[in-house]
Design an enzyme around this catalytic site. Structure first.
Site, PDB file in Angstrom:
ATOM      1  N   CYS A 109       0.720  -1.235   0.149  1.00 48.30           N
ATOM      2  CA  CYS A 109       0.123   0.372  -0.624  1.00 48.30           C
ATOM      3  C   CYS A 109       0.972   1.168  -0.118  1.00 48.30           C
ATOM      4  CB  CYS A 109      -0.807  -0.253   1.472  1.00 48.30           C
ATOM      5  SG  CYS A 109      -1.883  -0.920   1.155  1.00 48.30           S
ATOM      6  N   HIS A 110       2.324   1.617   1.177  1.00 49.91           N
ATOM      7  CA  HIS A 110       2.636   2.876   1.331  1.00 49.91           C
ATOM      8  C   HIS A 110       4.139   1.899   1.358  1.00 49.91           C
ATOM      9  CE1 HIS A 110      -1.602   3.707   2.474  1.00 49.91           C
ATOM     10  NE2 HIS A 110      -0.854   4.211   1.831  1.00 49.91           N
ATOM     11  N   GLY A 111       4.466   0.681   1.050  1.00 55.91           N
ATOM     12  CA  GLY A 111       6.346   0.716   0.894  1.00 55.91           C
ATOM     13  C   GLY A 111       6.949  -0.126   2.184  1.00 55.91           C
TER      14      GLY A 111
END
Lengths: 420, 169, 259
Positions: free
Chosen positions: B133-135
């Site tokens: 999703c956001h690393g």
């Protein structure tokens, strides 16, 4: 009704009140002059408000767990009874609360019938009350369907089928109500929605009901107008508040007895059987508070006329202020009307009894006689009585009956202007 | 009104209010408590998992209280990796020994502590998990190493009821 | 006040009668002492445990108990088996679970959180296996019959030969207390049918009483809490009513001529 004298004490209070006069309203409700001779039959308005709030609160908390789907409704109610914290308590309060609500509303209505509270200038209060009563019956009927037991299903089937009696459009209306070709899931979900909605409509109407009441003020057992405020009135708080609280507590003891010790006695065992469209119960009976109307419905052999008779039995009440021609309000001073009043009470109880019995033989005969008498009372007896009856002399003031004739001239008023 | 009479009146009213308040409280409590987890939900508060078929290097995901739980049977290399990390390098310093009492088994909530997505197994720069999703990157102990997540993946209460069964919750 | 009492007595008379109208058969049910009746009624734990044994060994092959969970057996207010015992009971049943990662349903031993396993998949299967008659689910059976516990207790002991003149169809039995007297269930109980684990003599009457007590609990698992809370609630209300009454008298004493 604006209270010119009242100004809130705090600056913040004044700021708020200038924009929304809630404090003025609260002050009005607190000071509201109430006749000091009200007896305990007058406490049922407060009791009814308690009942409405109880049903709404328990209903909301039940709705958090109930599933309005034909396949899951019965099970969800069992889930509430078994697993939800205090679920059994909330469910039993809600189910018995409905019965208590109707018990209170019948006492409240019969109070009005006895003391002439429906008469001028209180006709609109009375009519709003009839509408509230109709909505209560609709809400109770739909609420009973929700557990999806045998009585839920078959009661719904019988009552919705009544609409087919309407010529031409009847069948179409029934299909529209059902959302299908029989009572089934679409019927259940829409009944849940409407059951959730109606109490809030009732709440709004209750506000109007009380507002309309506060224009002329309360009636009282003697039935004569009272000057407000005066020696004959007391401020609502604390006098009426404490008296209503006392009466409410007595009511709650009865309520508690049902909830905790005999929670299923007013219900029907068949509703603990899951709904089965293929098996009709031997006796389909509505809850006790609908029995008199059920008796009237079944006493007419024709389907459409039976429906009309049942509806008329309720709607005729709306015409009561005009059917009753008597200039005297309270039955205390109407000895002949008083006797017919008690006969009406017996008649309604008899209708309720036969409503629970099979519609055959002696029960059917009694139902028919009782139905005929019911309409006779409102359509013939009341109008005639008002014109012909010899009434007792009404006192000059509400305190006069106890003071024994030494009425204070300052508070006495013109006899003819007692009822306007 | 004499002093005595006033006190008696005040006492009566105070007593009435106090007793009344008790009743109000007793009535309100069930309305609030009914929203708490009911008995059927609480019965599922713990779950037992049979891990007998799990070989080293494999991870399974089970559902517990509605959320995914990763159970990984770690290899020797993975354990060594996890233990050798310096606490100063960690955003949320936590010793691997504290996260996995039995070093072979790693049990943790498979929920990224950033915004709740489910990280992917055997991905990322630290041989652990990677949240797409956001690393966020997690290591072989499930600790946050790179990315926006603030804390390590949560280790729930669990125990081995026998050699093959883990009871979570 | 006088009028209120008049109306109240009328209402009670009228209310009481419809309630008994469903004893239309006019049969007097067999009477026995039920420990759970009355204001302070409680369940007899021994009876509940024996009743559970009767249900499991005699009734459960045909009658489901689908709203009960195995954990209920160890919860307060019921048979109060220990948690160990309840776990063992649950584990003795095979529960269908799944689908697994292959997409198939599988069976596993029961857990406390599982609902009681049903003897048949669904109502139709139950009917097919029982000559068209559905053995009713027993979770709320006691509440689903107007005669309640007395009816169930009597029915279990009510099997007898049909009176002269009544012929029964194939598979139908005569029962003195059944509504309509005809029942498709054959007499389920006989003396010594099961061996109670607590050593009680398993007569038909004993088993009837125990299993009916058990069924009262399955229908009303919170009965004891309800009775206890009810007692406290009503005592509380009476105390508050008395306090409010005196407050009311005190307040109204300020009004000179109260009517």
């Amino acid at each position: 009704m604006s209270d010119h004298e009242y100004t809130p004490t705090s600056k913040a209070g004044k700021w708020f009140n200038d924009r929304l006069p809630l404090l003025t309203l609260a002050n009005h409700l607190t000071d509201y002059p109430t006749p000091k001779n009200l007896n305990y039959w007058w406490t049922f308005g407060g009791i009814l408000t308690f009942c409405l709030i109880t049903q709404i609160v328990t209903g909301l908390t039940l709705a958090m767990h109930y599933i309005a789907h034909a396949d899951m409704a019965f099970e969800s109610v069992e889930h509430i009874m078994r697993d939800v914290n205090y679920g059994w308590l909330i469910r039993y309060i809600h189910a018995n609360g409905a019965s208590m609500f109707f018990l209170a509303v019948y006492i409240h209505i019969f109070r009005s019938l006895f003391y002439g509270s429906y008469k001028a200038p209180r006709e609109i209060i009375w009519i709003i009350g009839i509408i509230i009563y109709l909505l209560m019956m609709a809400a109770a009927f739909m609420g009973y369907v929700l557990p999806w037991g045998q009585m839920s299903f078959w009661g719904a089937t019988v009552i919705t089928n009544l609409f087919s009696a309407i010529p031409l459009v009847g069948e179409g209306i029934v299909t529209w109500l059902w959302g299908g070709y029989s009572v089934d899931n679409p019927t259940l979900t829409r009944f849940f929605t409407l059951h959730y909605l109606i109490p809030f409509l009732i709440l709004g109407l209750v506000v109007l009901h009380i507002w309309a009441l506060h224009v002329p003020g309360n009636n009282n057992p003697v039935g004569i107008d009272v000057k407000k405020p005066s020696k004959d009135t007391v401020p609502f708080h604390p006098y009426i508040v404490i008296k209503d609280t006392f009466a409410l507590l007595m009511f709650m003891i009865v309520f508690a007895f049902f909830v905790f010790y005999t929670p299923n006695i007013l219900g029907h065992a068949d509703n603990y059987i899951e709904a089965d469209p293929l098996v009709t119960p031997a006796h389909i009976v509505p809850e006790w508070y609908l029995l008199p109307f059920y008796a009237i419905l079944r006493s007419v052999p024709d389907k459409l006329l039976g429906v009309i008779a049942m509806l008329s039995a309720i709607l005729i009440l709306a015409a009561l202020p005009w059917l009753d021609t008597s200039k005297i309000r309270s039955a205390v001073f109407r000895p002949l009307y008083k006797q017919f009043y008690w006969i009406l009470v017996a008649d309604v109880l008899i209708l309720g009894y036969v409503g629970a019995m099979p519609a055959e033989g002696l029960y059917l005969l009694v139902a028919r006689v009782a139905t005929a008498y019911y309409f006779l009372h409102f359509l013939v007896i009341l109008p005639v009585l008002g014109l012909k009856e010899k009434t007792l002399p009404i006192p000059l003031s509400i305190t006069e009956p106890i003071l024994g004739g030494t009425a204070n001239l300052a508070t006495a008023r013109n006899k003819e202007s007692s009822i306007k | 009104m004499s002093e005595k009479k006033t006190n008696r009146r005040d006492f009566l009213f105070t007593a009435t209010y106090a007793v009344g308040a008790v009743g109000v409280g007793a009535t309100v409590w069930p309305m609030i408590d009914q929203m708490n987890p009911d008995a059927s939900v609480k019965a599922l508060a713990s779950t037992e998992v049979d891990v007998s078929s799990l070989t080293p290097g494999k991870t399974i995901t089970v559902l517990w209280r509605g959320k995914p739980v990763f159970i990984r049977r770690r290899t020797e290399d993975e354990i060594a990796d996890a233990r050798s990390v310096k606490l100063d390098d960690l955003k949320d310093p936590e010793k691997d020994e504290d996260r996995a009492k039995n070093p072979e088994w790693l049990v943790m909530l498979g929920v990224c502590t950033h915004l709740g997505c489910v990280p992917l197994n055997d991905k990322g720069d630290y041989n652990g998990w990677f949240c797409p999703c956001h690393g966020s990157h997690y290591d072989t102990s499930g600790r946050i190493r790179k990315g926006p997540a603030p804390t390590n993946m949560e280790v729930p209460k669990y125990e081995f009821v026998n050699a093959n069964t883990i009871k979570i919750g | 006040m006088k009028n209120f009492l008049r109306i109240l007595s009328l209402v009670i008379v009228f209310l009481a009668t419809p309630l008994s109208s469903y004893a239309a058969e006019k049969v007097e049910y067999l009477k026995t002492d039920w420990s759970f009746k009355g204001l302070f009624g409680k369940f007899d734990r021994g009876a509940l445990q024996r009743g559970y044994q009767v249900y499991t060994e005699v009734c459960a092959s045909c009658h489901s108990m689908k709203y009960l969970s195995y954990r209920n057996l160890s919860e307060k207010g019921g048979p109060e088996f220990t948690e160990q015992q309840a776990k063992a009971i649950a584990a003795s049943f095979d529960v269908t679970d799944g689908p697994n990662s292959d997409g198939e349903m599988f069976t596993r031993p029961g857990k406390l959180s599982d609902k009681f396993v049903m003897p048949y998949e669904n109502v139709k299967a139950a009917q097919a296996a029982n000559g068209g008659a559905y053995p009713p689910d027993m979770s709320v059976l006691v509440k689903a019959r107007g005669g309640g516990v007395d009816y169930i207790y009597s029915l279990l002991q009510g099997y007898e030969d049909p009176p002269v003149g009544i012929t029964l169809d194939e598979g139908v039995h005569y029962n003195k207390y059944m509504y309509g007297n005809k029942i498709k269930m054959s007499n389920p109980l006989s003396d010594g049918l099961i061996e109670y684990s607590d050593g009680t003599n398993a007569t038909v009457e004993q088993m009837s009483k125990d299993v009916t007590t058990f069924l009262m609990w399955t229908a009303e698992p919170h009965l004891e809490t309800r009775h206890q809370m009810g007692f406290k609630a009503i005592v509380y209300l009476i105390i508050l009513t008395i306090l409010v009454y005196f407050s009311m008298k005190r307040i109204w004493s300020r009004v000179e001529t109260k009517v």
